[in-house]
Design an enzyme around this catalytic site. Structure first.
Site, PDB file in Angstrom:
ATOM      1  CG  HIS A 164      -5.875  -3.565   1.877  1.00 34.57           C
ATOM      2  ND1 HIS A 164      -5.262  -2.624   1.087  1.00 34.57           N
ATOM      3  CD2 HIS A 164      -6.738  -4.237   1.082  1.00 34.57           C
ATOM      4  CE1 HIS A 164      -5.745  -2.717  -0.142  1.00 34.57           C
ATOM      5  NE2 HIS A 164      -6.652  -3.676  -0.175  1.00 34.57           N
ATOM      6  CB  CYS A 190      -2.327  -0.445   6.339  1.00 34.07           C
ATOM      7  SG  CYS A 190      -3.119  -0.210   4.748  1.00 34.07           S
ATOM      8  CD  GLN A 210      -8.167  -4.549  -3.641  1.00 35.79           C
ATOM      9  OE1 GLN A 210      -7.703  -4.683  -2.498  1.00 35.79           O
ATOM     10  NE2 GLN A 210      -9.306  -5.100  -4.023  1.00 35.79           N
ATOM     11  CB  CYS A 250      -0.889  -0.051   1.231  1.00 36.68           C
ATOM     12  SG  CYS A 250      -1.154   1.507   2.032  1.00 36.68           S
ATOM     13  CD  GLU A 251      -0.140   5.270  -4.019  1.00 36.17           C
ATOM     14  OE1 GLU A 251       0.590   4.803  -4.899  1.00 36.17           O
ATOM     15  OE2 GLU A 251      -0.960   6.188  -4.225  1.00 36.17           O
ATOM     16  CG  HIS A 252      -2.396   5.609   1.121  1.00 40.31           C
ATOM     17  ND1 HIS A 252      -3.512   4.899   0.714  1.00 40.31           N
ATOM     18  CD2 HIS A 252      -2.254   6.623   0.245  1.00 40.31           C
ATOM     19  CE1 HIS A 252      -4.018   5.473  -0.361  1.00 40.31           C
ATOM     20  NE2 HIS A 252      -3.273   6.513  -0.668  1.00 40.31           N
ATOM     21  CG  HIS A 253      -0.626   3.041   5.873  1.00 40.73           C
ATOM     22  ND1 HIS A 253      -1.757   2.985   5.095  1.00 40.73           N
ATOM     23  CD2 HIS A 253      -0.894   3.897   6.883  1.00 40.73           C
ATOM     24  CE1 HIS A 253      -2.687   3.775   5.617  1.00 40.73           C
ATOM     25  NE2 HIS A 253      -2.189   4.339   6.703  1.00 40.73           N
TER      26      HIS A 253
HETATM   27 ZN   LIG Z   1      -2.527   1.661   3.660  1.00 42.64          ZN
END
Ligand SMILES: [Zn+2]
Length: 197
Positions: free
Chosen positions: A157, A159, A129, A88-91
């Protein structure tokens, strides 16, 4: 196709020493003793893992399909349960699951193993995703000019992503439709019923 590089720029393999150095710095910054036995090799191990899970940056997903074949078959082709593992690119936390691809050819087909390579090229990088789903659909749509493409991604996920707290084990399902699958509910229903079978 937002987020896709048009050319190969840099990769873990080009930057191993720097990545190891910075992982070690992060270990120190979170309060760890980097001389502790269990951590001595951690920066190198993390870097080797990155080489694998970020291997997608080494290729342009648009190139992996390669040669397509002329074929008169114009009925639905489905490849289901292609396993993927992404970050995941956010976390920078893992998400993983299965991808199901269906398309109705219009004169061009692609080797089935190429679909698995496309999945790897798109997922082995920082991603979300939703974008994985639409990129696979767009790349196939562009390369094969099929009558339709449908992609379904089921991901778990690790996260709590942008849409609030997800419980462990809960599955995020995304889909993308192009051509006949977008226009025709019966086509979508055929695809989904074959996924269950
Ligand atoms: Zn994430």
């Amino acid at each position: 196709m937002a987020g896709l590089k048009d050319y190969v720029n840099s990769s873990v393999a080009d930057n191993r020493e720097q990545i190891e150095y910075h992982v070690e710095q992060i270990l120190k910054l979170i309060g760890e003793d980097t001389n502790r036995e269990g951590l001595l090799e951690t920066p190198a191990r993390v870097t080797r893992m990155y080489e694998e899970i970020f291997a997608g940056y080494e290729v342009d997903p648009k190139d992996v399909l390669g040669v397509t074949f002329d074929e008169n078959h114009e009925e639905l082709v489905i490849v289901k349960d292609i396993v993927f593992y992404s970050q995941c690119e956010h976390h920078m936390a893992p998400f993983f699951g299965k991808i199901h691809i269906g398309y109705v050819p219009s004169g061009q087909i692609v080797g089935l193993s190429k679909l698995a390579r496309l999945v790897e090229a798109v997922t082995r990088r920082l991603q979300v995703q939703e974008r994985i789903t639409s990129q696979i659909a767009d790349i196939l749509d562009e390369a094969l000019k099929p009558n339709g493409v449908m992609v379904v991604v089921e991901g778990e996920h690790l996260c709590m992503c942008a849409r609030g707290i997800k419980k462990p084990g809960s599955m995020t399902v995304t889909s993308a439709t192009r051509g006949t699958f977008r226009e025709n509910a019966a086509s979508r229903a055929e695809f989904l019923s074959l996924l269950k079978g």
